[in-house]
Design an enzyme around this catalytic site. Structure first.
Site, mmCIF file in Angstrom:
data_model
loop_
_atom_site.group_PDB
_atom_site.id
_atom_site.type_symbol
_atom_site.label_atom_id
_atom_site.label_comp_id
_atom_site.label_asym_id
_atom_site.label_seq_id
_atom_site.Cartn_x
_atom_site.Cartn_y
_atom_site.Cartn_z
ATOM 1 N N GLU A 93 -3.776 3.470 6.418
ATOM 2 C CA GLU A 93 -3.738 3.292 4.970
ATOM 3 C C GLU A 93 -4.337 4.517 4.286
ATOM 4 O O GLU A 93 -3.987 4.857 3.160
ATOM 5 C CB GLU A 93 -4.510 2.033 4.584
ATOM 6 C CG GLU A 93 -4.516 1.721 3.105
ATOM 7 C CD GLU A 93 -5.226 0.416 2.795
ATOM 8 O OE1 GLU A 93 -5.916 0.342 1.770
ATOM 9 O OE2 GLU A 93 -5.095 -0.548 3.580
ATOM 10 N N SER A 109 -10.698 0.061 4.043
ATOM 11 C CA SER A 109 -9.788 -0.316 5.132
ATOM 12 C C SER A 109 -8.990 0.896 5.587
ATOM 13 O O SER A 109 -8.268 1.503 4.788
ATOM 14 C CB SER A 109 -8.837 -1.428 4.673
ATOM 15 O OG SER A 109 -9.547 -2.602 4.377
ATOM 16 N N ARG A 128 0.829 -1.210 0.000
ATOM 17 C CA ARG A 128 0.000 0.000 0.000
ATOM 18 C C ARG A 128 0.862 1.258 0.000
ATOM 19 O O ARG A 128 0.545 2.247 0.661
ATOM 20 C CB ARG A 128 -0.951 0.025 1.210
ATOM 21 C CG ARG A 128 -1.859 -1.170 1.332
ATOM 22 C CD ARG A 128 -2.812 -1.316 0.153
ATOM 23 N NE ARG A 128 -3.583 -2.534 0.315
ATOM 24 C CZ ARG A 128 -3.205 -3.732 -0.126
ATOM 25 N NH1 ARG A 128 -2.076 -3.857 -0.792
ATOM 26 N NH2 ARG A 128 -3.955 -4.789 0.069
#
Length: 350
Positions: free
Chosen positions: A346, A250, A174
């Site tokens: 994230e 998320s 990520r």
């Protein structure tokens, strides 16, 4: 290209929170981008790039700078380098190039319809093509960097258009160069993916296997469309509809730890799932939040952890950025206090 002032950003993000952009422009092409960047330079303004707003939390005070809404469109299938077309045909690889403003799942759908594999496990992820490279999106055992061939960028400092191959994008979990200080002046304009005709489907992820078993489908006979449909159904069952509630998907990354720390955790939580990731081990944070901390469905004010997936923070209607950030920080502290794990966000914060 028109520069607008004092534009509310709430409706430009899936979290549905945030203040105003001091300046705002919609970018439909490279010329728009050049004009907007020149405006920013002339007025000493920082530049912020907005795609689908699906991985973003904007301050209640807004953004004191120029926000560029990327709408560069266009999709090409193997239109590059015609001299090597026969070679690509023989290898079964097709290069697909898309503008940064294309809706991500629309691209995935087009590729599946053409029988091109490589993106199907990333079905139904919200956002745009540009974000696929910036965030190195991933799901169900696949990351965007697995198939990205090159990323075209506009360099704010020099005004040049460049193509960066994967190694120069510094992809990680990520993460990419575009989220680091060294890449802050690079704006993604197009992304090229190497996909395969009749490629092998990636179906070893637990949720996928359970889905096919439940529906009495034979995994060895699965088609590309069946796998995409399975991914869509799995995501819908676990994740909230961002058109109905505010969410950025998320919120946290799964932590990655060394074996020494893993062994210590397993002594206390012997059933803790873990997966090898290079020389380290990845811990599924959803398990920690649900089974160890019992936080699945937890609410604080108008923000909370989604009832079907605790990695997802949700704005239930009247939350603001401060409320969401406070909740995120509280979760980080509880995880640290209980397990010793450090968890990173994230979601990008402006």
């Amino acid at each position: 290209m028109k520069i607008q002032k004092n534009i509310s950003l709430k409706e430009y993000t899936t979290f549905k929170v945030g203040g105003e952009a001091k300046y705002f422009a919609v970018i439909n092409g490279i010329e728009d981008l050049k004009q907007a960047v020149n405006f920013a330079k002339q007025n000493s303004l920082p530049v912020f790039v907005l795609g689908g707003g699906s991985n973003l939390l904007i301050s209640d005070e807004g953004v004191d700078g120029l926000v560029l809404k990327m709408e560069i469109k266009g999709t090409d299938f193997a239109s590059q380098n015609p001299s090597s077309q026969a070679e690509r045909d023989n290898s079964g690889i097709v290069q697909v190039t898309a503008g940064a403003g294309e809706i991500w799942d629309n691209l995935v759908e087009k590729c599946v319809e053409k029988g091109l594999s490589g993106l199907e496990n990333l079905s139904l992820i919200p956002g745009t093509v540009g974000a696929s490279a910036v965030q190195n999106i991933g799901a169900y055992g696949i990351e965007a960097c697995d198939v990205i061939n090159w990323v075209e960028v506009f360099d704010i400092k020099t005004g040049e258009i460049k193509k960066l191959t994967g190694v120069f994008c510094k992809f990680n979990y990520r993460d990419s160069i575009f989220k680091k200080e060294e890449g802050k002046d690079l704006i993604v304009t197009r992304v090229a993916y190497n996909l395969q005709k009749e490629g092998e489907l990636k179906m070893d992820y637990k949720d996928i296997q359970e889905y096919f078993d439940k529906h009495n489908f034979k995994k060895e006979q699965a088609t590309l469309k069946q796998l995409r449909n399975a991914i869509i159904e799995i995501r819908k069952s676990k994740l909230p509809n961002c058109e109905k509630v505010g969410t950025a998907g998320s919120y946290f990354k799964n932590p990655t730890i060394a074996k020494k720390q893993l062994d210590k955790l397993l002594q206390k939580y012997p059933e803790l799932p873990h997966y090898e990731s290079g020389q380290q081990f990845k811990i599924p944070l959803a398990y920690v939040l649900d089974k160890i901390l019992g936080l699945k469905g937890f609410k604080e004010g108008c923000a909370g952890l989604y009832e079907n997936q605790p990695l997802v923070l949700v704005n239930y209607g009247k939350s603001d950025c401060k409320n969401i950030k406070n909740l995120a920080q509280k979760i980080q502290k509880e995880v640290k206090d209980k397990t010793g794990l450090d968890i990173d966000s994230e979601v990008v914060e402006w």
